[in-house]
Design a protein around this motif. Structure first.
Motif, PDB file in Angstrom:
ATOM      1  N   SER A  39     -14.845  62.307  -2.424  1.00 48.04           N
ATOM      2  CA  SER A  39     -15.867  61.058  -2.268  1.00 48.04           C
ATOM      3  C   SER A  39     -14.982  59.828  -2.948  1.00 48.04           C
ATOM      4  CB  SER A  39     -17.138  61.426  -3.151  1.00 48.04           C
ATOM      5  OG  SER A  39     -16.740  61.865  -4.538  1.00 48.04           O
ATOM      6  N   LEU A  40     -15.765  58.700  -2.879  1.00 49.62           N
ATOM      7  CA  LEU A  40     -15.359  57.510  -3.377  1.00 49.62           C
ATOM      8  C   LEU A  40     -16.425  56.709  -4.400  1.00 49.62           C
ATOM      9  CD1 LEU A  40     -14.103  55.480  -0.147  1.00 49.62           C
ATOM     10  CD2 LEU A  40     -12.781  56.538  -1.840  1.00 49.62           C
ATOM     11  N   PHE A  41     -15.975  56.370  -5.303  1.00 50.83           N
ATOM     12  CA  PHE A  41     -16.990  55.489  -6.252  1.00 50.83           C
ATOM     13  C   PHE A  41     -17.113  54.317  -5.610  1.00 50.83           C
ATOM     14  CE2 PHE A  41     -17.618  53.017  -9.889  1.00 50.83           C
ATOM     15  CZ  PHE A  41     -18.630  53.860 -10.792  1.00 50.83           C
ATOM     16  N   SER A  42     -18.346  53.661  -5.391  1.00 51.93           N
ATOM     17  CA  SER A  42     -18.801  52.588  -4.936  1.00 51.93           C
ATOM     18  C   SER A  42     -19.727  51.787  -6.046  1.00 51.93           C
ATOM     19  CB  SER A  42     -19.249  52.855  -3.537  1.00 51.93           C
ATOM     20  OG  SER A  42     -19.803  51.405  -3.114  1.00 51.93           O
ATOM     21  N   PRO A  43     -19.002  51.067  -6.744  1.00 53.83           N
ATOM     22  CA  PRO A  43     -20.073  50.352  -7.811  1.00 53.83           C
ATOM     23  C   PRO A  43     -21.115  49.345  -7.296  1.00 53.83           C
ATOM     24  CG  PRO A  43     -17.743  49.235  -7.492  1.00 53.83           C
ATOM     25  CD  PRO A  43     -17.579  50.749  -6.860  1.00 53.83           C
ATOM     26  N   GLY A  44     -20.829  48.803  -5.798  1.00 53.21           N
ATOM     27  CA  GLY A  44     -21.889  48.340  -5.032  1.00 53.21           C
ATOM     28  C   GLY A  44     -22.805  48.938  -4.349  1.00 53.21           C
ATOM     29  N   LEU A  45     -22.871  50.376  -4.569  1.00 52.32           N
ATOM     30  CA  LEU A  45     -23.549  51.111  -3.360  1.00 52.32           C
ATOM     31  C   LEU A  45     -25.170  50.932  -3.548  1.00 52.32           C
ATOM     32  CD1 LEU A  45     -23.923  53.647  -1.878  1.00 52.32           C
ATOM     33  CD2 LEU A  45     -23.865  55.213  -3.795  1.00 52.32           C
ATOM     34  N   TYR A  46     -25.637  50.759  -4.601  1.00 54.28           N
ATOM     35  CA  TYR A  46     -27.084  50.533  -4.568  1.00 54.28           C
ATOM     36  C   TYR A  46     -27.673  48.850  -4.332  1.00 54.28           C
ATOM     37  CZ  TYR A  46     -26.755  54.913  -6.997  1.00 54.28           C
ATOM     38  OH  TYR A  46     -26.010  56.216  -7.431  1.00 54.28           O
ATOM     39  N   ASP A  47     -26.743  48.078  -4.491  1.00 55.93           N
ATOM     40  CA  ASP A  47     -26.722  46.771  -3.709  1.00 55.93           C
ATOM     41  C   ASP A  47     -26.757  46.749  -2.017  1.00 55.93           C
ATOM     42  OD1 ASP A  47     -26.909  45.538  -6.185  1.00 55.93           O
ATOM     43  OD2 ASP A  47     -24.788  45.042  -6.261  1.00 55.93           O
ATOM     44  N   VAL A  48     -25.953  47.827  -1.767  1.00 53.98           N
ATOM     45  CA  VAL A  48     -26.039  47.808  -0.208  1.00 53.98           C
ATOM     46  C   VAL A  48     -27.359  48.627   0.218  1.00 53.98           C
ATOM     47  CG1 VAL A  48     -24.827  49.387   1.455  1.00 53.98           C
ATOM     48  CG2 VAL A  48     -23.423  48.279  -0.023  1.00 53.98           C
ATOM     49  N   GLN A  49     -27.807  49.543  -0.578  1.00 52.09           N
ATOM     50  CA  GLN A  49     -29.186  50.164  -0.298  1.00 52.09           C
ATOM     51  C   GLN A  49     -30.190  49.182  -0.452  1.00 52.09           C
ATOM     52  OE1 GLN A  49     -30.213  53.269   0.286  1.00 52.09           O
ATOM     53  NE2 GLN A  49     -32.190  53.007   0.239  1.00 52.09           N
ATOM     54  N   LYS A  50     -30.174  48.402  -1.479  1.00 52.27           N
ATOM     55  CA  LYS A  50     -31.474  47.469  -1.623  1.00 52.27           C
ATOM     56  C   LYS A  50     -31.334  46.500  -0.478  1.00 52.27           C
ATOM     57  CE  LYS A  50     -33.048  43.982  -4.939  1.00 52.27           C
ATOM     58  NZ  LYS A  50     -32.829  43.486  -6.353  1.00 52.27           N
ATOM     59  N   ASN A  51     -29.901  45.946  -0.068  1.00 50.73           N
ATOM     60  CA  ASN A  51     -30.182  44.873   0.730  1.00 50.73           C
ATOM     61  C   ASN A  51     -30.274  45.370   2.282  1.00 50.73           C
ATOM     62  OD1 ASN A  51     -29.677  42.921  -1.413  1.00 50.73           O
ATOM     63  ND2 ASN A  51     -27.294  43.275  -1.131  1.00 50.73           N
ATOM     64  N   TYR A  52     -30.170  46.535   2.605  1.00 48.79           N
ATOM     65  CA  TYR A  52     -30.111  46.835   4.025  1.00 48.79           C
ATOM     66  C   TYR A  52     -31.101  47.835   4.444  1.00 48.79           C
ATOM     67  CZ  TYR A  52     -25.574  44.034   4.340  1.00 48.79           C
ATOM     68  OH  TYR A  52     -24.721  43.157   4.048  1.00 48.79           O
ATOM     69  N   ALA A 103     -30.648  55.666  -2.473  1.00 48.28           N
ATOM     70  CA  ALA A 103     -31.489  55.097  -3.531  1.00 48.28           C
ATOM     71  C   ALA A 103     -31.067  55.553  -4.928  1.00 48.28           C
ATOM     72  CB  ALA A 103     -33.102  55.527  -3.336  1.00 48.28           C
ATOM     73  N   ASP A 104     -31.005  54.663  -5.932  1.00 49.82           N
ATOM     74  CA  ASP A 104     -30.539  55.072  -7.397  1.00 49.82           C
ATOM     75  C   ASP A 104     -31.614  55.954  -8.085  1.00 49.82           C
ATOM     76  OD1 ASP A 104     -29.303  55.263  -9.693  1.00 49.82           O
ATOM     77  OD2 ASP A 104     -29.471  53.068 -10.191  1.00 49.82           O
ATOM     78  N   ARG A 113     -23.937  59.651  -9.626  1.00 47.88           N
ATOM     79  CA  ARG A 113     -24.131  58.138  -9.185  1.00 47.88           C
ATOM     80  C   ARG A 113     -23.050  57.198  -8.892  1.00 47.88           C
ATOM     81  NH1 ARG A 113     -25.822  54.592 -13.174  1.00 47.88           N
ATOM     82  NH2 ARG A 113     -27.078  53.364 -11.654  1.00 47.88           N
ATOM     83  N   PHE A 114     -23.185  56.353  -7.696  1.00 47.46           N
ATOM     84  CA  PHE A 114     -22.268  55.717  -6.975  1.00 47.46           C
ATOM     85  C   PHE A 114     -21.277  56.300  -6.201  1.00 47.46           C
ATOM     86  CE2 PHE A 114     -23.126  53.462 -11.341  1.00 47.46           C
ATOM     87  CZ  PHE A 114     -23.927  52.177 -10.344  1.00 47.46           C
ATOM     88  N   LEU A 115     -21.406  57.660  -6.085  1.00 45.12           N
ATOM     89  CA  LEU A 115     -20.611  58.465  -5.223  1.00 45.12           C
ATOM     90  C   LEU A 115     -21.140  58.418  -3.661  1.00 45.12           C
ATOM     91  CD1 LEU A 115     -19.819  61.835  -6.869  1.00 45.12           C
ATOM     92  CD2 LEU A 115     -18.632  59.549  -7.239  1.00 45.12           C
TER      93      LEU A 115
END
Length: 219
Positions: A39-52, A103-104, A113-115
């Motif tokens: 898997s990848l660690f994506s620190p912006g994952l929950y921003d992507v969820q929130k924005n899209y 979603a967080d 988290r962030f995976l």
């Protein structure tokens, strides 16, 4: 051989338990983290969820499937771990289900988290099923995944290719693997999940990304 080795050692990547997904309301394991081989660690994952994908996004901007699309894929099967936890009607006034896989959760110390999944146990089984030497073995691998998603076996009289594609479609929402499956199988018609819910026809050219401008523009 690699797929066989993973299958023979599933204790290393155990199947997610239904209680982790369906009964855990505060910290549901929607990405089935125990099954992730890579898997990848994506620190912006929950921003992507929130924005899209969030139900708070305006109807004209949200990335959400049509109800017809979800029904075609999941057939309204409430037993499927991949259905209700990931697709819900939020208490914000929207009349359709939105995507919750990323979603967080409340537990900010959760190691998952962030995976973003890149390779999961189910895909290993799908690969083994597709390369199996006979129909019985192929359906055995396919049904192993289904059983670990709360579903019953599909009979060996069913179309294996259709059932495999159905499973890919349900399993990899938001993970990017379905496109590669379509390309590898040279699928000529797909049903994207937007509105309107209409078929899109593909050819070999549409499966090729354009070259970067840095490689095509004159210097």
């Amino acid at each position: 051989m690699a797929a066989k080795a993973v299958i023979e050692n599933t204790s290393l990547f155990p199947w997610v338990q239904s209680t982790e997904v369906l009964s855990e309301s505060r910290n549901p394991n929607r990405i089935f983290s125990s099954e992730l081989l890579f898997s990848l660690f994506s620190p912006g994952l929950y921003d992507v969820q929130k924005n899209y994908f969030s139900a708070d996004v305006a109807d004209k901007s949200i990335l959400a499937p049509s109800p017809d699309a979800l029904n075609d894929v999941f057939k309204g099967d409430e037993n499927d771990y991949r259905y209700n936890p990931n697709w819900k009607i939020a208490p914000t006034g929207k009349s359709y289900k939105t995507f919750y896989k990323y979603a967080d959760v409340e537990d900010k110390s959760a190691p998952s988290r962030f995976l973003v999944p890149l390779l999961r146990l189910s895909e290993v089984y799908y690969i083994a099923a597709e390369s199996a030497p006979d129909n019985a073995t192929a359906f055995s691998y396919l049904n192993t995944v289904r059983n670990n998603r709360g579903l019953l076996d599909v009979p060996q009289t069913a179309s294996f290719s259709n059932e495999l594609q159905n499973e890919y479609t349900k399993e990899f929402f938001g993970e990017g693997q379905l496109w590669f499956y379509y390309k590898r199988k040279k699928v000529s018609m797909i049903f994207p999940f937007g509105n309107p819910y209409q078929p899109v026809y593909l050819n070999a050219a549409k499966y090729v990304f354009p070259l970067p401008l840095s490689e095509t523009s004159p210097r």
